[in-house]
Enzyme design. Structure first.
Site, PDB file in Angstrom:
ATOM      1  N   TYR A 101      41.753  48.615  37.176  1.00 54.06           N
ATOM      2  CA  TYR A 101      42.100  49.291  38.422  1.00 54.06           C
ATOM      3  C   TYR A 101      40.991  50.270  38.804  1.00 54.06           C
ATOM      4  O   TYR A 101      40.594  50.347  39.967  1.00 54.06           O
ATOM      5  CB  TYR A 101      43.428  50.058  38.280  1.00 54.06           C
ATOM      6  N   ASN A 129      50.354  43.234  47.600  1.00 53.03           N
ATOM      7  CA  ASN A 129      49.558  42.076  48.003  1.00 53.03           C
ATOM      8  C   ASN A 129      50.486  40.968  48.509  1.00 53.03           C
ATOM      9  O   ASN A 129      51.295  40.453  47.745  1.00 53.03           O
ATOM     10  CB  ASN A 129      48.740  41.581  46.805  1.00 53.03           C
ATOM     11  N   CYS A 137      45.546  39.304  42.466  1.00 54.72           N
ATOM     12  CA  CYS A 137      45.907  40.627  41.953  1.00 54.72           C
ATOM     13  C   CYS A 137      46.283  40.584  40.483  1.00 54.72           C
ATOM     14  O   CYS A 137      46.214  41.608  39.804  1.00 54.72           O
ATOM     15  CB  CYS A 137      47.018  41.245  42.796  1.00 54.72           C
ATOM     16  N   HIS A 138      46.623  39.407  39.960  1.00 49.64           N
ATOM     17  CA  HIS A 138      46.932  39.286  38.533  1.00 49.64           C
ATOM     18  C   HIS A 138      45.702  39.559  37.664  1.00 49.64           C
ATOM     19  O   HIS A 138      45.829  39.861  36.492  1.00 49.64           O
ATOM     20  CB  HIS A 138      47.512  37.900  38.212  1.00 49.64           C
ATOM     21  N   GLU A 165      44.011  31.017  32.795  1.00 52.17           N
ATOM     22  CA  GLU A 165      42.632  31.081  33.276  1.00 52.17           C
ATOM     23  C   GLU A 165      41.630  31.341  32.151  1.00 52.17           C
ATOM     24  O   GLU A 165      40.422  31.291  32.376  1.00 52.17           O
ATOM     25  CB  GLU A 165      42.495  32.182  34.339  1.00 52.17           C
TER      26      GLU A 165
END
Length: 181
Positions: A101, A129, A137-138, A165
Site C-alpha cells: 500500500y 475498486n 487490487c488483489h 498468479e
C-alpha cells in the site's frame, strides 16, 4: 454511463458478474449482478461486443492463458483520485507481482500528482475498486502481510488469486479450482 450490459460467468473464485458500457468495462462484481434488470428482448446493446471480449479475457485469465488484460476501462464512475490510483496500479503492477500500500501510495503521488498519499487512503481506494481482478487490487498487500480484501469471500479470494498468479507459494491445502472447493 448509459447502456450497460451485464453477464455472469463461473470462475474458480465463484461467479463473477461483469458489466460494460460503450466506453469499456465498468464493473466486476463477485456474485450475481447487483440489482440489474435483464435487457429488453431484441433491444440492440452497443456494449455487448465489449462484454464478450471481457468474458473471453477473464476466461483466459482463469484458465492460466492470459496474464494481462487488454480491455478498455470505463473510469467515468470513479473520482479523479480513484481513477489516478487505479490507473497507476493497472499500468505498473503485473501478473505475479505485488506492491505494498505504501509503495503504491508513493507511485501514485509522484510527478504532477503532488505528495504521496497515506497508505490508508490506498486501502480505501482498493476496497472501493469497481473492477476487481481486471484492475488488480488483489496485488496490493500490507507491508507485514496480505492486508484486506473485500471481494468474494474476502481474504481467501485474495490469497487464492495471488497463489494462482505465483506471487505467493501454494500452501499444502491450496486447491486450484478455487477457495470454496
Amino acid at each position: 454511463m448509459t447502456g450497460r450490459a451485464w453477464t455472469t460467468l463461473d470462475t474458480p473464485v465463484g461467479p463473477l458478474s461483469v458489466s460494460c458500457s460503450r466506453a469499456g468495462v465498468s464493473g466486476v462484481h463477485f456474485g450475481k449482478p447487483p440489482g440489474q434488470a435483464p435487457p429488453a428482448p431484441g433491444a440492440p446493446d452497443p456494449a455487448e461486443e465489449l462484454l464478450s471480449a471481457a468474458v473471453a479475457q477473464l476466461t483466459g485469465y482463469f484458465s492460466g492463458q492470459l496474464r494481462r488484460f487488454d480491455l478498455p476501462i470505463d473510469w467515468s464512475a470513479m473520482s479523479r483520485l480513484q481513477q489516478h490510483v487505479l490507473r497507476v496500479l493497472f499500468d505498473s503492477v503485473g501478473y505475479g507481482e505485488t506492491v505494498s500500500y505504501g509503495t503504491l501510495a508513493q507511485r501514485a503521488g509522484s510527478g504532477d500528482q503532488g505528495p504521496s498519499l497515506p497508505p490508508q487512503a490506498i486501502g480505501q481506494i482498493m476496497g472501493s475498486n469497481p473492477i476487481p481482478v481486471i484492475v488488480p487490487c488483489h496485488r496490493v498487500v500490507a507491508g507485514n502481510g496480505l492486508g484486506g480484501y473485500s471481494g468474494g469471500t474476502g481474504l481467501e479470494v485474495k490469497r487464492w488469486l495471488l497463489v494462482f498468479e505465483g506471487a505467493l507459494p501454494p500452501t499444502l491445502d491450496w486447491v486450484p479450482t478455487g477457495p470454496e472447493a
